[in-house]
Structure formats: structure tokens, C-alpha cells
Design an enzyme around this catalytic site. Sequence first.
Site, PDB file in Angstrom:
ATOM      1  N   SER A 179      -4.184  -0.010   5.881  1.00 11.35           N
ATOM      2  CA  SER A 179      -4.366   0.755   7.130  1.00 11.35           C
ATOM      3  C   SER A 179      -4.827   2.147   6.740  1.00 11.35           C
ATOM      4  O   SER A 179      -4.676   2.557   5.580  1.00 11.35           O
ATOM      5  CB  SER A 179      -3.056   0.866   7.911  1.00 11.35           C
ATOM      6  OG  SER A 179      -2.246   1.908   7.375  1.00 11.35           O
ATOM      7  N   TYR A 181      -3.481   4.922   7.785  1.00 13.96           N
ATOM      8  CA  TYR A 181      -2.270   5.695   7.471  1.00 13.96           C
ATOM      9  C   TYR A 181      -1.900   5.515   5.997  1.00 13.96           C
ATOM     10  O   TYR A 181      -1.684   6.493   5.268  1.00 13.96           O
ATOM     11  CB  TYR A 181      -1.107   5.237   8.372  1.00 13.96           C
ATOM     12  CG  TYR A 181       0.246   5.429   7.729  1.00 13.96           C
ATOM     13  CD1 TYR A 181       0.776   6.708   7.570  1.00 13.96           C
ATOM     14  CD2 TYR A 181       0.989   4.343   7.239  1.00 13.96           C
ATOM     15  CE1 TYR A 181       2.001   6.892   6.936  1.00 13.96           C
ATOM     16  CE2 TYR A 181       2.205   4.518   6.620  1.00 13.96           C
ATOM     17  CZ  TYR A 181       2.705   5.797   6.471  1.00 13.96           C
ATOM     18  OH  TYR A 181       3.902   5.979   5.842  1.00 13.96           O
ATOM     19  N   HIS A 182      -1.840   4.262   5.538  1.00 13.92           N
ATOM     20  CA  HIS A 182      -1.461   4.030   4.142  1.00 13.92           C
ATOM     21  C   HIS A 182      -2.487   4.647   3.184  1.00 13.92           C
ATOM     22  O   HIS A 182      -2.150   5.099   2.098  1.00 13.92           O
ATOM     23  CB  HIS A 182      -1.300   2.529   3.874  1.00 13.92           C
ATOM     24  CG  HIS A 182      -0.112   1.919   4.564  1.00 13.92           C
ATOM     25  ND1 HIS A 182      -0.205   1.174   5.718  1.00 13.92           N
ATOM     26  CD2 HIS A 182       1.213   1.972   4.267  1.00 13.92           C
ATOM     27  CE1 HIS A 182       1.002   0.778   6.089  1.00 13.92           C
ATOM     28  NE2 HIS A 182       1.881   1.252   5.239  1.00 13.92           N
TER      29      HIS A 182
HETATM   30  N1  LIG Z   1      10.302   5.087   8.655  1.00 14.51           N
HETATM   31  C1  LIG Z   1       9.844   4.266   7.724  1.00 14.51           C
HETATM   32  O1  LIG Z   1      10.115   3.056   7.730  1.00 14.51           O
HETATM   33  C2  LIG Z   1       8.977   4.812   6.613  1.00 14.51           C
HETATM   34  C3  LIG Z   1       8.587   3.943   5.569  1.00 14.51           C
HETATM   35  C4  LIG Z   1       7.808   4.441   4.526  1.00 14.51           C
HETATM   36  C5  LIG Z   1       7.419   5.777   4.524  1.00 14.51           C
HETATM   37  N2  LIG Z   1       7.785   6.601   5.566  1.00 14.51           N
HETATM   38  C6  LIG Z   1       7.365   7.999   5.527  1.00 14.51           C
HETATM   39  O2  LIG Z   1       8.507   8.822   5.649  1.00 14.51           O
HETATM   40  C7  LIG Z   1       8.179  10.004   6.382  1.00 14.51           C
HETATM   41  C8  LIG Z   1       9.127  10.144   7.567  1.00 14.51           C
HETATM   42  O3  LIG Z   1       8.975   8.991   8.403  1.00 14.51           O
HETATM   43  P1  LIG Z   1       9.688   8.898   9.812  1.00 14.51           P
HETATM   44  O4  LIG Z   1       9.824   7.460  10.119  1.00 14.51           O
HETATM   45  O5  LIG Z   1      10.870   9.795   9.821  1.00 14.51           O
HETATM   46  O6  LIG Z   1       8.548   9.492  10.744  1.00 14.51           O
HETATM   47  P2  LIG Z   1       8.701  10.511  11.972  1.00 14.51           P
HETATM   48  O7  LIG Z   1       7.410  10.556  12.696  1.00 14.51           O
HETATM   49  O8  LIG Z   1       9.910  10.176  12.770  1.00 14.51           O
HETATM   50  O9  LIG Z   1       8.947  11.895  11.208  1.00 14.51           O
HETATM   51  C9  LIG Z   1       7.905  12.728  10.771  1.00 14.51           C
HETATM   52  C10 LIG Z   1       8.148  14.091  11.397  1.00 14.51           C
HETATM   53  O10 LIG Z   1       7.136  14.992  10.903  1.00 14.51           O
HETATM   54  C11 LIG Z   1       6.703  15.798  11.961  1.00 14.51           C
HETATM   55  N3  LIG Z   1       5.356  16.281  11.653  1.00 14.51           N
HETATM   56  C12 LIG Z   1       4.231  15.540  11.487  1.00 14.51           C
HETATM   57  N4  LIG Z   1       3.181  16.338  11.272  1.00 14.51           N
HETATM   58  C13 LIG Z   1       3.637  17.607  11.287  1.00 14.51           C
HETATM   59  C14 LIG Z   1       3.013  18.876  11.153  1.00 14.51           C
HETATM   60  N5  LIG Z   1       1.692  18.996  10.999  1.00 14.51           N
HETATM   61  N6  LIG Z   1       3.790  19.996  11.218  1.00 14.51           N
HETATM   62  C15 LIG Z   1       5.137  19.899  11.425  1.00 14.51           C
HETATM   63  N7  LIG Z   1       5.767  18.726  11.581  1.00 14.51           N
HETATM   64  C16 LIG Z   1       5.027  17.579  11.514  1.00 14.51           C
HETATM   65  C17 LIG Z   1       6.743  14.885  13.185  1.00 14.51           C
HETATM   66  O11 LIG Z   1       6.814  15.581  14.404  1.00 14.51           O
HETATM   67  C18 LIG Z   1       8.003  14.054  12.928  1.00 14.51           C
HETATM   68  O12 LIG Z   1       9.146  14.609  13.532  1.00 14.51           O
HETATM   69  C19 LIG Z   1       6.725   9.875   6.797  1.00 14.51           C
HETATM   70  O13 LIG Z   1       5.918  10.587   5.889  1.00 14.51           O
HETATM   71  C20 LIG Z   1       6.470   8.389   6.686  1.00 14.51           C
HETATM   72  O14 LIG Z   1       5.123   8.130   6.420  1.00 14.51           O
HETATM   73  C21 LIG Z   1       8.549   6.138   6.604  1.00 14.51           C
END
Ligand SMILES: NC(=O)c1ccc[n+]([C@@H]2O[C@H](COP(=O)([O-])OP(=O)(O)OC[C@H]3O[C@@H](n4cnc5c(N)ncnc54)[C@H](O)[C@@H]3O)[C@@H](O)[C@H]2O)c1
Length: 382
Positions: A179, A181-182
Site C-alpha cells: 500500500s 502507506y506502507h
Molecule cells: N495501530 C496499529 O496496528 C499499527 C501497526 C503498525 C504500525 N503502526 C504505526 O504506529 C503509529 C501509531 O499508530 P496509531 O494506530 O496510534 O495511529 P493514530 O492515527 O491513532 O495515531 C497517530 C497520531 O499522530 C497524529 N499525527 C499525524 N500526523 C501528525 C502531524 N503532522 N502532526 C502532529 N500529529 C500528527 C494523529 O493525529 C494521531 O493522533 C503510526 O505511525 C502507525 O503507522 C500502527
Amino acid sequence: MRVLILGGDGYLGWPTAMHLTTQGHDVVVVDNYLRRRLCREENVGPLFEVPNLHERVRIWESASGYKIPVFIGDLTQWDFVQEVFTSFTPEGIVHYAEQPAAPYSMLNRRAASLTLQNNLMVTANVIFAVREFSPEAHIVKIGTMGEYGTPNIDIEEGWLEVEHKGRRHTFLYPRQASSLYHTTKIMDTDLLWFYVRMWDLRVTDLMQGPVYGLFTDENEEHQSLLPFFNYDELFGTVLNRFVVQAVVGYPLTVYGKGGQTRGYLNIKDTLQCVRLSLEKPSDNGRLRIFNQFVETFSVNDLACKVQQVGSQLGLNVSIQSVENPRIEAEDHYYNPANTGLLDLGLEPHYLTDEVLAEMIEAVLKHRHRIQEHQIYRKIKWA
Ligand SMILES: NC(=O)c1ccc[n+]([C@@H]2O[C@H](COP(=O)([O-])OP(=O)(O)OC[C@H]3O[C@@H](n4cnc5c(N)ncnc54)[C@H](O)[C@@H]3O)[C@@H](O)[C@H]2O)c1
């Protein structure tokens, strides 16, 4: 340790913030509510309302006594990044602040462009800020197991030693995402690796699998401190979605053959992995990579588990194969390594029937709020 949590309002960011305060760390959270905004724009909502970040820190302070300062702003904007790093000089940075949804990144050109610009610019700004304001700080970046894709060989932890025409060299493990995103996560890793070589930064990149669950030691008593719980097909992750589907009697939406296998972990283990990485940092000039998951399941395995535990709780759970909106292998070899975090001290929580029953019971309390039309709108990856 002084720790900056970027993306501190998110599904993982907020539980991490609370957890680190209880472990004696000084924590500051930063967010711009991008996740909340995108959900509103796409007309999807969490299972239950979540207070804003200012409210959450107030509730947490009255429950625990720990204070967490908040910065609201966009980390793609250098002026804001500068303000944060000059007000609070971190020793550790947890970088969660990205657009994290693969399906959202594949929605249309606008969503793709937002994902690219947001994710790469935040990562670049974090790197620039560390160099300028706190060069000794350790960056803990959350990447994804999805960076590797599903190659037909074992997946190592970040690096691969290659022998070619009688000579050997160690490279970043080959990555091929499915994707956009990935793909931004792959580009983040490349940016970090470049600047580790250029500027001697110290970085841990955590290749995390999909996370499930709601409860951590810090929030179990307080409904208002629970994280977001999305169950729609854009922002919800598979197990969380299946649990909601089981609760409302919606056939579990297995995409295609359901043989897609990934490494999963409980949200409690995300908190452990991030804390252990911070407390035992990488050396200067080193990009340390760990594969962050506890056990692997296929989509069919997860659907069967939810069906079995749901039935024990009196729910009528059926499973239905639906047309796969994604372009991905539905049946493949998958054997990733994951010993690095165990060696650091991770004590895994497994997906037992009890854990699944606890999730189902938590969702049952909010059954009246589940909007069935959010579950499966058949959004095809563009
Ligand atoms: N949840 C999962 O299963 C999972 C799995 C693998 C990797 N991840 C990675 O872990 C991280 C956290 O995931 P999550 O599920 O908590 O996602 P999430 O969207 O709930 O949390 C990300 C937070 O970052 C904030 N954010 C994004 N862009 C921003 C910016 N420009 N300035 C300030 N804040 C910003 C968003 O508002 C959000 O609150 C991400 O990088 C995600 O890719 C998550």
C-alpha cells in the site's frame, strides 16, 4: 528520561504516554488531531467518544497525579517543531505521528498525497530537530512489518547478509509494500538510515504488526482514558473489526481466501516494546531494527477464534469471504524473526480465549453505538 511522544492523541500514543509516566519518565505529548479530522471527513467514528487531549491529561492527572504537558500543532511545520523542541529538550522521542491507515492511503489522489507529505515531512522534521536541538536524543520510530511485504523467504530483523559473486555485505532487508502507506514507512526507514550514516544519530525502528485491544494497566478503571477504537474499513484494524462485527451479528468480512498471515500484538505489548527500546537505547551511528509482534495468524485463524469465543458468549457469529479490495497475496509463505525485543525483556501477552472474551465484552457495552453501515462499504483500493 525526558520523552516526547509525537502522535500522543492516537490509538497507541495516548496509552504510551500514560504508561511512561507511571514508569517514572517525564512525558510531553504532541498532536494535531489529524486522525480525528480524517475520520470526520470520511464520516466514520470510533466505537465510543474519546475526550480531547487537554481533557485526557486533566483526567489522568486527577486519577494518577502525573502531569503531561500538551502541544497541539502540525509536525510537518518547522516553526511548530522548533517551538516544541526548544520548550522541552527530549532524551527520547517516540515517533507515532503519521497517517497510519493503509486503506485510507489508497482511497484517492488527495488521500495519497496527504499520506506521502505528512509522513515523510514529519519524519524529516524529527531528524532535523534532533540534529539541531538534541543530538544525543534517541529516536524510537514506529515502522511496520508491512514494509517487508510477504517474500518467499524468511524475514529477518531489518537486515540481510547477502553473498554475491564471492563477496558479502549486509543490507537493509529488501522491502516491497502493498500500500502507499506502507511505502511511506519504507521511505521513512531510508531517510533514517541515510541520516544515521550522515549525522551519527541513534535510532530504533520498530517494525510493528497490527495491534489489537483496548486495555492497559493504566486505563482499565477509567472509560474516559481508553484509546480510540475504530471498526470501519479505513481506520479499523482486523481483529478489532471482527470483534465489532461479531457483536452486531455482521458476518466476519474475510477478504478473499483469508490466508493473509501477519504478526500481531496486544496493545499492552506495544507499550512494553516502546518502553524497553527507550530504556535500552541504540548506540550513536546505529539504526537498530526490531520486528515488533508476538505471534502470527492468518485472517482465517482470527475469524475462527472470534467465532469460537463469540459463540461461547452466546453470539451468533458467521464468517463470509468477501471480494478482496486489496492487491495482495491471499496465500503465501510467512516466517518472520522476532527475537530482538524478547532479548530486551519483552514478556508477551498472547491472544488467549480470555483476552478475546474481554474484548468482546467491552465492545458489547457499546453495542448500541455500532453503525453497521460503517463496517463494510466495499471501498476498493484505487
Ligand atoms: N495501530 C496499529 O496496528 C499499527 C501497526 C503498525 C504500525 N503502526 C504505526 O504506529 C503509529 C501509531 O499508530 P496509531 O494506530 O496510534 O495511529 P493514530 O492515527 O491513532 O495515531 C497517530 C497520531 O499522530 C497524529 N499525527 C499525524 N500526523 C501528525 C502531524 N503532522 N502532526 C502532529 N500529529 C500528527 C494523529 O493525529 C494521531 O493522533 C503510526 O505511525 C502507525 O503507522 C500502527
